[in-house]
Write a protein that holds these residues in place. Structure first.
Motif, PDB file in Angstrom:
ATOM      1  N   ARG A  78      45.254 -42.666  -2.476  1.00 60.77           N
ATOM      2  CA  ARG A  78      46.454 -41.940  -2.045  1.00 60.77           C
ATOM      3  C   ARG A  78      47.606 -42.872  -1.698  1.00 60.77           C
ATOM      4  NH1 ARG A  78      45.280 -36.863   1.916  1.00 60.77           N
ATOM      5  NH2 ARG A  78      44.415 -38.477   3.268  1.00 60.77           N
ATOM      6  N   ASP A  79      47.339 -44.175  -1.560  1.00 64.00           N
ATOM      7  CA  ASP A  79      48.402 -45.116  -1.262  1.00 64.00           C
ATOM      8  C   ASP A  79      49.082 -45.658  -2.514  1.00 64.00           C
ATOM      9  OD1 ASP A  79      48.138 -44.861   1.428  1.00 64.00           O
ATOM     10  OD2 ASP A  79      48.092 -47.004   1.821  1.00 64.00           O
ATOM     11  N   GLU A  80      48.656 -45.213  -3.699  1.00 64.37           N
ATOM     12  CA  GLU A  80      49.323 -45.618  -4.928  1.00 64.37           C
ATOM     13  C   GLU A  80      50.449 -44.634  -5.264  1.00 64.37           C
ATOM     14  OE1 GLU A  80      49.096 -48.377  -6.836  1.00 64.37           O
ATOM     15  OE2 GLU A  80      47.914 -48.988  -5.105  1.00 64.37           O
ATOM     16  N   THR A  81      51.570 -45.160  -5.716  1.00 64.51           N
ATOM     17  CA  THR A  81      52.705 -44.323  -6.092  1.00 64.51           C
ATOM     18  C   THR A  81      52.303 -43.349  -7.196  1.00 64.51           C
ATOM     19  OG1 THR A  81      54.213 -46.122  -5.549  1.00 64.51           O
ATOM     20  CG2 THR A  81      55.076 -44.363  -6.927  1.00 64.51           C
ATOM     21  N   GLY A  82      52.587 -42.072  -6.997  1.00 64.43           N
ATOM     22  CA  GLY A  82      52.247 -41.049  -7.975  1.00 64.43           C
ATOM     23  C   GLY A  82      50.860 -40.472  -7.813  1.00 64.43           C
ATOM     24  N   VAL A  83      50.119 -40.943  -6.797  1.00 65.54           N
ATOM     25  CA  VAL A  83      48.759 -40.452  -6.560  1.00 65.54           C
ATOM     26  C   VAL A  83      48.712 -39.766  -5.204  1.00 65.54           C
ATOM     27  CG1 VAL A  83      46.312 -41.047  -6.410  1.00 65.54           C
ATOM     28  CG2 VAL A  83      47.826 -42.359  -7.916  1.00 65.54           C
ATOM     29  N   SER A  84      48.220 -38.537  -5.167  1.00 67.44           N
ATOM     30  CA  SER A  84      48.016 -37.826  -3.916  1.00 67.44           C
ATOM     31  C   SER A  84      46.544 -37.448  -3.838  1.00 67.44           C
ATOM     32  CB  SER A  84      48.923 -36.586  -3.851  1.00 67.44           C
ATOM     33  OG  SER A  84      48.852 -35.968  -2.588  1.00 67.44           O
ATOM     34  N   GLY A  85      46.194 -36.564  -2.904  1.00 65.96           N
ATOM     35  CA  GLY A  85      44.803 -36.157  -2.789  1.00 65.96           C
ATOM     36  C   GLY A  85      44.654 -35.000  -1.827  1.00 65.96           C
ATOM     37  N   ALA A  86      43.802 -34.045  -2.181  1.00 64.11           N
ATOM     38  CA  ALA A  86      43.586 -32.850  -1.370  1.00 64.11           C
ATOM     39  C   ALA A  86      42.419 -33.081  -0.426  1.00 64.11           C
ATOM     40  CB  ALA A  86      43.314 -31.641  -2.264  1.00 64.11           C
ATOM     41  N   ARG A  87      42.659 -32.890   0.871  1.00 62.45           N
ATOM     42  CA  ARG A  87      41.623 -33.064   1.878  1.00 62.45           C
ATOM     43  C   ARG A  87      40.957 -31.734   2.206  1.00 62.45           C
ATOM     44  NH1 ARG A  87      40.241 -36.709   5.800  1.00 62.45           N
ATOM     45  NH2 ARG A  87      42.101 -38.005   5.508  1.00 62.45           N
ATOM     46  N   MET A  88      39.613 -31.734   2.230  1.00 60.17           N
ATOM     47  CA  MET A  88      38.844 -30.582   2.681  1.00 60.17           C
ATOM     48  C   MET A  88      38.096 -30.913   3.968  1.00 60.17           C
ATOM     49  SD  MET A  88      35.788 -28.453   0.715  1.00 60.17           S
ATOM     50  CE  MET A  88      36.580 -28.585  -0.864  1.00 60.17           C
ATOM     51  N   GLY A  89      37.723 -32.200   4.119  1.00 63.43           N
ATOM     52  CA  GLY A  89      37.005 -32.652   5.300  1.00 63.43           C
ATOM     53  C   GLY A  89      37.267 -34.120   5.521  1.00 63.43           C
ATOM     54  N   GLY A  90      36.322 -34.795   6.201  1.00 62.00           N
ATOM     55  CA  GLY A  90      36.494 -36.215   6.438  1.00 62.00           C
ATOM     56  C   GLY A  90      36.303 -37.044   5.190  1.00 62.00           C
ATOM     57  N   ARG A  91      35.446 -36.592   4.272  1.00 63.31           N
ATOM     58  CA  ARG A  91      35.222 -37.246   2.979  1.00 63.31           C
ATOM     59  C   ARG A  91      35.469 -36.245   1.866  1.00 63.31           C
ATOM     60  NH1 ARG A  91      32.563 -41.824   1.824  1.00 63.31           N
ATOM     61  NH2 ARG A  91      31.404 -40.899   0.102  1.00 63.31           N
ATOM     62  N   GLY A  92      35.396 -36.737   0.633  1.00 63.79           N
ATOM     63  CA  GLY A  92      35.548 -35.844  -0.505  1.00 63.79           C
ATOM     64  C   GLY A  92      36.983 -35.473  -0.806  1.00 63.79           C
ATOM     65  N   ILE A  93      37.941 -36.365  -0.492  1.00 62.39           N
ATOM     66  CA  ILE A  93      39.330 -36.125  -0.877  1.00 62.39           C
ATOM     67  C   ILE A  93      39.410 -36.101  -2.403  1.00 62.39           C
ATOM     68  CG2 ILE A  93      41.663 -37.094  -0.821  1.00 62.39           C
ATOM     69  CD1 ILE A  93      40.961 -38.222   1.949  1.00 62.39           C
ATOM     70  N   ASP A  94      40.082 -35.084  -2.952  1.00 66.92           N
ATOM     71  CA  ASP A  94      40.138 -34.889  -4.396  1.00 66.92           C
ATOM     72  C   ASP A  94      41.436 -35.490  -4.943  1.00 66.92           C
ATOM     73  OD1 ASP A  94      39.077 -34.067  -6.761  1.00 66.92           O
ATOM     74  OD2 ASP A  94      39.070 -31.930  -6.306  1.00 66.92           O
ATOM     75  N   PRO A  95      41.373 -36.546  -5.780  1.00 65.13           N
ATOM     76  CA  PRO A  95      42.600 -37.210  -6.237  1.00 65.13           C
ATOM     77  C   PRO A  95      43.488 -36.306  -7.085  1.00 65.13           C
ATOM     78  CG  PRO A  95      40.647 -38.542  -6.705  1.00 65.13           C
ATOM     79  CD  PRO A  95      40.166 -37.181  -6.305  1.00 65.13           C
TER      80      PRO A  95
END
Length: 692
Positions: free
Chosen positions: A63-80
């Motif tokens: 998520r720290d790369e330009t153009g990259v985000s991520g959906a959070r559902m919990g503490g792990r398993g963020i979906d790029p």
């Protein structure tokens, strides 16, 4: 399958590549970067991770790369999410293997099974820039790679140990890496352990995000010559008691076992100047329920949903040299089988009645042939690629009746929403691209035109989740009749790089035919079916466009700064409405001071408000327009010597309450008005690295 693997140490020697902007490829460093040592072997230099702090998983790092985000559902398993595209629109390759998620709700995207410390480099390719990494990949490709350790003639053991702590969630982490060997071969052992409690958001509210994860990896390599490598890799990742604020269930256990075998020759191999081949098998077993890790409302039914995803595949790639022309030829294969069920029972009791067949023995088989051409000559680069994919899809339990009386078979469920049942589907897909780059002053101009085709995945095509809650239709049903998605992308850009500065700007336009839209059930003229509370899939036309701007500058001998902006606009042009889960305009800005190895840095992360949420005639994925926010992170590094370093820092310095627009809805069974899952509040962290 491989749970006998010892959770022992492993080695990440200092051969990770520094970040670079090359075409649309960005290398993301982890814990070490390349440094030269007398004698020729790269020497590790301890720098802060690209993501300051103790990342929960690799997607949080991305998520720290330009153009990259991520959906959070919990503490792990963020979906790029890359350029507004996610899930199977991205190719995520873990050391040559595809590990497909086993949770229909994506509690476990592939990045959840990528132990951060076990990889030597992570490469992000934005957009469709190659045909050699598999079908689709319209949003981008993420390559997680491990490399063979390099030993000096007088050494046989090299390794590294890292330990970290984060106070907000009381997260503790440990990774130990070890390699034993010589010029002829090696044994590499890697392990990672991380345990976290729930964190508090910026409002001081406890968020359900606890988890425990551990992984082990054994790599056995043989290097009979300096140009040949044969490697066997056995890996296991185990997750326990993972809580999800953004889901109606939690996961007591989730396991991924992967076996890889690869051969690589960096010299003549028959007609090829270079050749590589690999085979892999991954087995993922996922358990989730709504009762063992959370309190249930008194009238709720107990539910559990075991599911599995098994993948078998491989690839070979050879390079032909004709003067300055390089032609890459290859073939890849992937067979994925998913099976999932949901059981129900009275509250407080172990559910034993089969209520839904979520994935009815769904099988997707893909065989691809590809060719790619490269010519670099006189400050100019030409590239072109073409691939053909044969895709076959089928199910084995389409006519099986669940035990609950009112639950239909999967085929009956398909016919209720799409007026047809499931037959075997066969697709012949053609993808390709052309790329041109030429020198322009101190930098380079580039442009590419591509077509990438993505077949519907197992959830989009075959999910058969039947649900009626107090007379309300909450079913989630795949569409066996979906056409493959066809992305036609144009990208233009400019880049330059010098010793003291870099600049990269790119813009893209993506016209999509038969975009696979997750939506609420509608009939003719868009009229909602059963109040429009069931989730279905359909093909629409779509347009996405946007761009990224990145720059870095060395301000003085000890000062440097780097900034990146990214924006994407997405539209469902069939219905003239936004596409859900599209990130807003984003800025990331770093300023660092370094002197004699001691470093201090700050990172500003800003997201604009998102006023184009898909809510007026929505798909049910976006809850609301979201407000803009900004957070400040601070970090520092102090090297004790060339073998040990300490990192400390503060994330979210001002304890801001915020959430990414793409985060899941925070589902509280006792609260009928969910909000987005918030990111952590203020976090103090420390991490120590030692090598030997």
């Amino acid at each position: 399958m491989y749970r006998y693997l010892p959770f022992v140490a492993g080695a990440v020697m200092g051969f990770t590549v520094l970040p670079a902007i090359a075409e649309s490829i960005v290398e993301v460093e982890e814990l070490v970067v390349r440094g030269e040592k007398e004698g020729g072997r790269a020497e590790p230099l301890f720098l802060p991770t690209h993501k300051p702090g103790v990342p929960a998983d690799t997607a949080e790092l991305l998520r720290d790369e330009t153009g990259v985000s991520g959906a959070r559902m919990g503490g792990r398993g963020i979906d790029p999410i890359i350029r507004g595209q996610s899930q199977s629109r991205l190719n995520v390759i873990l050391d040559g293997a595809y590990i497909q998620n086993a949770c229909p709700n994506r509690m476990d995207p592939p990045t959840a099974y990528s132990a951060l410390s076990s990889y030597d480099s992570i490469t992000v390719i934005k957009g469709s820039q190659s045909v050699i990494y598999g079908p689709g990949g319209s949003g981008g490709t993420v390559l997680f790679e491990r490399k063979a350790p390099q030993f000096l003639p007088d050494e046989n053991v090299i390794g590294r140990l890292s330990a970290g702590y984060l106070d907000n969630s009381e997260t503790s982490s440990l990774d130990v890496n070890l390699a034993v060997g010589n010029q002829s071969g090696y044994l590499r052992l890697l392990a990672e352990y991380q345990d976290a409690d729930n964190y508090d958001d910026g409002n001081g509210e406890e968020t359900r995000t606890a988890y425990t994860t551990q992984s082990g990896n054994v790599m056995l390599g043989w290097t009979p010559t300096e140009d040949d490598l044969v490697e066997l890799n056995l890996e296991t990742v185990q997750e326990r008691d993972v809580l999800y604020a953004g889901a109606g269930m939690d996961s007591p256990s989730s396991d991924a076992d992967t076996m890889r075998l690869r051969y690589q020759r960096d010299d003549d191999f028959g007609p090829f100047s270079r050749f590589k081949a690999n085979a892999y098998q991954s087995q993922v077993s996922h358990q989730m329920d709504n009762y063992s890790l959370r309190e249930q409302p008194p009238m709720a039914m107990s539910m559990r949903a075991p599911s599995e995803s098994d993948t078998l595949g491989g690839r070979w790639l050879g390079e032909l040299m004709f003067g300055q022309h390089v032609i890459s030829l290859g073939m890849d294969y992937q067979l994925n089988n998913r099976d999932g069920e949901r059981y129900s029972g009275p509250a407080g009791q172990y559910p034993q009645m089969l209520q839904s067949i979520l994935w009815p023995d769904a099988e997707l088989e893909q065989t691809g042939l590809f060719a790619e051409w490269l010519l670099e000559k006189e400050h100019r680069v030409w590239k072109a690629g073409l691939r053909y994919d044969r895709v076959e899809a089928s199910i084995g339990r389409g006519d099986e009746k669940p035990a609950v009386a009112m639950s239909p078979t999967p085929n009956v469920l398909y016919s209720q929403y799409y007026a047809s049942t499931s037959d075997q589907a066969v697709e012949d897909n053609i993808s390709g691209f052309v790329y041109y780059q030429r020198g322009a002053g101190k930098g380079d101009l580039f442009g590419s035109l591509s077509r990438s085709v993505r077949s519907a995945d197992a959830t989009e095509r075959y999910l058969a989740s039947f649900s009626r809650m107090m007379g309300v239709d909450k079913s989630w049903v795949g569409n066996p009749n979906l056409e493959p998605e066809q992305h036609h992308q144009l990208e233009l850009g400019y880049k330059q790089e010098s010793v003291s500065s870099s600049l990269s700007v790119s813009i893209f336009y993506n016209r999509v035919t038969d975009f696979i839209l997750q939506d609420l059930a509608r009939g003719q003229q868009g009229v909602l079916i059963n109040n429009g509370t069931a989730t279905i899939y359909r093909n629409v036309s779509a347009t996405l466009y946007g761009g990224e701007l990145e720059g870095s500058l060395k301000l003085a001998d000890s000062w440097r700064t780097k900034a990146g902006w990214a924006y994407v606009y997405s539209e469902n042009t069939t219905d003239n409405r936004p596409i859900a889960q599209t990130p807003p305009l984003e800025l990331r800005w770093l300023v660092e001071y370094e002197n004699n190895g001691w470093l201090m840095g700050s990172q500003l992360v800003v997201n604009a408000s998102q006023s184009r949420a898909d809510i007026s005639q929505g798909s049910g994925q976006d809850m609301q327009d979201s407000a803009g926010w900004g957070v400040l992170n601070l970090y520092s590094r102090y090297p004790f010597n060339d073998k040990a370093a300490l990192e400390i820092g503060i994330n979210n310095l001002f304890d801001k309450a915020y959430a990414y627009h793409v985060n899941r809805a925070n589902i509280d069974p006792f609260n009928p008005d969910p909000v987005l899952v918030n990111e952590p509040g203020r976090e103090f962290w420390a991490k120590i690295h030692m090598r030997f």
